[in-house]
Write a protein that holds these residues in place. Structure first.
Motif, short mmCIF file in Angstrom:
data_model
loop_
_atom_site.label_atom_id
_atom_site.label_comp_id
_atom_site.label_asym_id
_atom_site.label_seq_id
_atom_site.Cartn_x
_atom_site.Cartn_y
_atom_site.Cartn_z
N LYS A 201 130.22 91.23 30.70
CA LYS A 201 130.03 90.26 29.71
C LYS A 201 130.81 88.93 29.97
N MET A 202 131.90 88.99 30.66
CA MET A 202 132.73 87.97 31.27
C MET A 202 131.68 86.99 32.32
N LYS A 205 128.85 85.01 31.82
CA LYS A 205 128.93 83.43 31.29
C LYS A 205 129.20 82.72 32.53
N GLU A 206 129.58 83.10 33.55
CA GLU A 206 129.84 82.45 34.86
C GLU A 206 129.00 82.26 35.69
#
Length: 251
Positions: A201-202, A205-206
């Motif tokens: 999930k992190m 975003k990147e």
């Protein structure tokens, strides 16, 4: 057990051309057998999940750690894309990661907030960088990356490969170095054999996408997911790089 597969919106690389597999595991994995037989097998599995990128122009496969080079090589072969080794080394102070370096730039990536918060002297940081630079240069000589030029158009894609992600610190540093130090402007796709669901999930975003064969809630050690626990030697990495050079000539 495997949960229901998720698909993304049509006309996006995150669509039915590849599917991200998720699974929910108990906290303890003490008696769970390894899922993958080898890194090579995992690379073939990942290649099927990202076949959208096969033979795409301005697309390069990068192994972000030497031990994942065999996995990345299988992806590059299956997708008919050039392969290189992207050397990134993090350095710590009192158990905390305070920065990272790459062989592609003299400029380090520094965690300024941590450095200021811990009041770490500049001299200490410089000493850490100098020691890490020596180790990285030694690793570069032994592994012989191809030093392919990074595609840098907005339509370019870098496929960052690793066998597994626990905290994700190394992958995050690699992404940050590409964007902040090397000025890369294209897309980044992160692929791994095993990646924690929170980490995925992190990274969604990147990056353009973060894809793994398995995304459990708890990863534990990456090695525990592989039946073949043997670690590639630098000589074996160098041999794979030699094969990658021949592969690039035929693409």
């Amino acid at each position: 057990m495997l949960a229901e597969k998720s698909l993304s919106a049509p006309n996006s690389p995150r669509n039915s051309l590849y599917k991200r597999h998720r699974m929910s595991l108990p906290i303890s994995r003490a008696y769970v057998n390894p899922y993958f037989s080898s890194r090579e097998e995992t690379g073939v599995m990942l290649a099927k999940l990202i076949k959208y990128y096969a033979r795409n122009p301005d697309t390069v496969v990068l192994s972000i750690k030497p031990t994942a080079t065999a996995l990345a090589h299988e992806i590059a072969k299956e997708l008919e894309l050039p392969l290189d080794l992207f050397l990134v080394s993090s350095f710590q102070f009192d158990g905390m990661t305070v920065g990272a370096i790459t062989d592609k730039s003299d400029q380090p990536l520094l965690k300024e907030q941590i450095i200021r918060g811990c009041d770490i002297p500049k001299e200490t940081i410089n000493d850490l960088i100098a020691k890490e630079r020596i180790a990285l240069e030694t690793l570069k000589k032994e592994c012989c990356p191809l030093n392919l030029p990074l595609p840098n158009s907005e339509n370019a894609t870098l496929i960052l490969c690793t066998d597994g992600i626990q905290s994700g610190q190394n992958a995050r540093n690699a992404i940050a170095i590409l964007k902040k130090i090397l000025g890369y402007r294209g897309k980044i796709v992160l692929v791994a054999g095993i990646m924690g669901s929170d980490a995925q999930k992190m990274f969604m975003k990147e990056t353009e996408d973060a894809i793994a064969v398995l995304c459990p809630q708890v990863v534990g050690t990456v090695a525990s997911w592989y039946d073949d626990t043997r670690v590639l030697t630098n000589e074996e990495v160098r041999q794979i790089m030699s094969q990658a050079r021949d592969l690039s000539k035929n693409i």
